[in-house]
Design a protein around this motif. Structure first.
Motif, short mmCIF file in Angstrom:
data_model
loop_
_atom_site.label_atom_id
_atom_site.label_comp_id
_atom_site.label_asym_id
_atom_site.label_seq_id
_atom_site.Cartn_x
_atom_site.Cartn_y
_atom_site.Cartn_z
N MET A 1 0.79 -1.03 0.05
CA MET A 1 0.06 -0.07 0.08
C MET A 1 0.81 1.29 0.23
O MET A 1 1.71 1.35 0.73
N ASN A 2 0.50 2.06 -0.92
CA ASN A 2 1.19 3.36 -1.01
C ASN A 2 0.40 4.35 -0.05
O ASN A 2 -0.77 4.60 -0.08
N TRP A 3 1.01 4.78 0.83
CA TRP A 3 0.06 5.98 1.79
C TRP A 3 -0.20 6.92 1.06
O TRP A 3 -1.54 7.50 1.76
N LEU A 4 0.21 7.55 0.05
CA LEU A 4 -0.24 8.49 -0.58
C LEU A 4 -1.79 8.12 -1.41
O LEU A 4 -2.48 9.07 -1.73
N ASN A 5 -1.82 7.01 -1.53
CA ASN A 5 -3.22 6.48 -2.28
C ASN A 5 -4.40 5.93 -1.21
O ASN A 5 -5.33 5.78 -1.57
N GLY A 6 -3.81 5.55 -0.28
CA GLY A 6 -4.55 5.09 0.89
C GLY A 6 -4.93 3.77 0.57
O GLY A 6 -4.40 3.00 -0.42
N LEU A 7 -5.80 2.86 1.17
CA LEU A 7 -6.08 1.47 1.21
C LEU A 7 -6.74 1.29 -0.39
O LEU A 7 -6.81 0.33 -0.70
N MET A 8 -7.39 2.43 -0.74
CA MET A 8 -8.34 2.09 -2.04
C MET A 8 -7.37 2.13 -3.42
O MET A 8 -7.83 1.54 -4.35
N ASP A 9 -6.43 2.95 -3.39
CA ASP A 9 -5.70 3.05 -4.76
C ASP A 9 -6.39 3.09 -5.95
O ASP A 9 -6.26 2.17 -6.82
N LEU A 10 -7.18 4.13 -6.16
CA LEU A 10 -8.18 4.21 -7.20
C LEU A 10 -7.47 4.96 -8.17
O LEU A 10 -6.46 5.76 -8.30
N PRO A 11 -7.81 4.95 -9.40
CA PRO A 11 -7.41 5.89 -10.51
C PRO A 11 -7.96 7.20 -10.30
O PRO A 11 -9.06 7.31 -9.53
N TRP A 12 -7.49 8.44 -10.87
CA TRP A 12 -8.06 9.73 -10.78
C TRP A 12 -9.51 9.95 -10.59
O TRP A 12 -10.08 10.49 -9.82
N LEU A 147 -9.23 9.27 5.14
CA LEU A 147 -7.80 9.50 5.12
C LEU A 147 -7.01 8.25 4.99
O LEU A 147 -6.17 7.77 4.25
N ILE A 148 -7.48 7.12 5.80
CA ILE A 148 -7.04 5.50 5.51
C ILE A 148 -7.52 5.23 4.30
O ILE A 148 -6.88 4.60 3.53
N LEU A 149 -8.89 5.33 3.95
CA LEU A 149 -9.06 4.84 2.45
C LEU A 149 -8.57 5.26 1.41
O LEU A 149 -8.01 4.70 0.13
N PHE A 150 -8.46 6.72 1.40
CA PHE A 150 -8.15 7.31 0.15
C PHE A 150 -6.95 8.26 0.29
O PHE A 150 -6.49 8.85 -0.66
N GLY A 151 -6.14 8.28 1.37
CA GLY A 151 -4.87 8.77 1.39
C GLY A 151 -5.24 10.30 1.73
O GLY A 151 -6.35 10.98 1.90
N PRO A 152 -4.41 11.36 1.07
CA PRO A 152 -4.53 12.62 1.33
C PRO A 152 -5.68 13.27 0.68
O PRO A 152 -6.56 14.31 1.06
N LEU A 153 -5.94 12.56 -0.52
CA LEU A 153 -7.21 12.85 -1.23
C LEU A 153 -8.47 12.82 -0.37
O LEU A 153 -9.44 13.32 -0.69
N GLY A 154 -8.20 11.86 0.70
CA GLY A 154 -9.39 11.53 1.56
C GLY A 154 -9.97 13.09 2.23
O GLY A 154 -11.18 13.21 2.50
#
Length: 159
Positions: A1-12, A147-154
């Motif tokens: 898991m990349n912490w910048l993407n969170g657990l979801m790691d989705l496309p934009w 924040l956990i699911l989506f990282g900073p974008l959360g």
């Protein structure tokens, strides 16, 4: 898991879809549960559905069911008069649109409104000890979840 993407790691575009879905659930919760079921009693909900909506609204808005229903009922009872808690005709559409949350918070403090118009709303242990007493904690919990699911974008999705 990349912490910048969170657990979801989705496309934009996945983050946009997620935000739209979460927002839609909140809007449906207000419309179905608070407005139709609680304020107007126009709809009967199964207790499981009712509790889901209460929980979701605690997480996403911090709205207290009794307060919302009471203020909305008073709005209908005193529509477009000086006693209407959020009349665009009396207060102006600009004030209601841009300061609606402040009008809601002010009306919540009026115990007369709560007593007269807040009848029939949930008054169980969860409502008294979690949802009403700690209404802001749900919003903070949702921020942490986002924040956990989506990282900073959360943070953007939460906002």
């Amino acid at each position: 898991m990349n912490w910048l993407n969170g657990l979801m790691d989705l496309p934009w575009w996945g983050y946009i879809v997620a935000a739209l879905i979460l927002t839609h659930i909140t809007i449906a919760s207000v419309t179905i549960f608070l407005h139709r079921h609680q304020a107007h009693r126009a709809l009967d909900l199964h207790p499981i559905a009712s509790h889901f909506f209460r929980f979701w609204l605690w997480l996403t808005t911090g709205m207290v069911t009794k307060q919302w229903a009471a203020i909305h009922r008073k709005h209908h009872a005193r529509c477009e008069t000086l006693e209407d808690p959020h009349s665009p005709q009396v207060l102006g559409i600009k004030k209601v649109l841009w300061e609606g949350a402040e009008l809601y918070r002010a009306a919540c403090k009026d115990q007369f409104i709560m007593d007269k118009f807040g009848h029939g709303t949930p008054d169980d242990w969860l409502e008294r000890n979690v949802y009403s007493r700690h209404n802001a904690k749900g919003i903070v919990l949702m921020l942490i979840i986002d924040l956990i699911l989506f990282g900073p974008l959360g943070l953007t999705i939460w906002a």
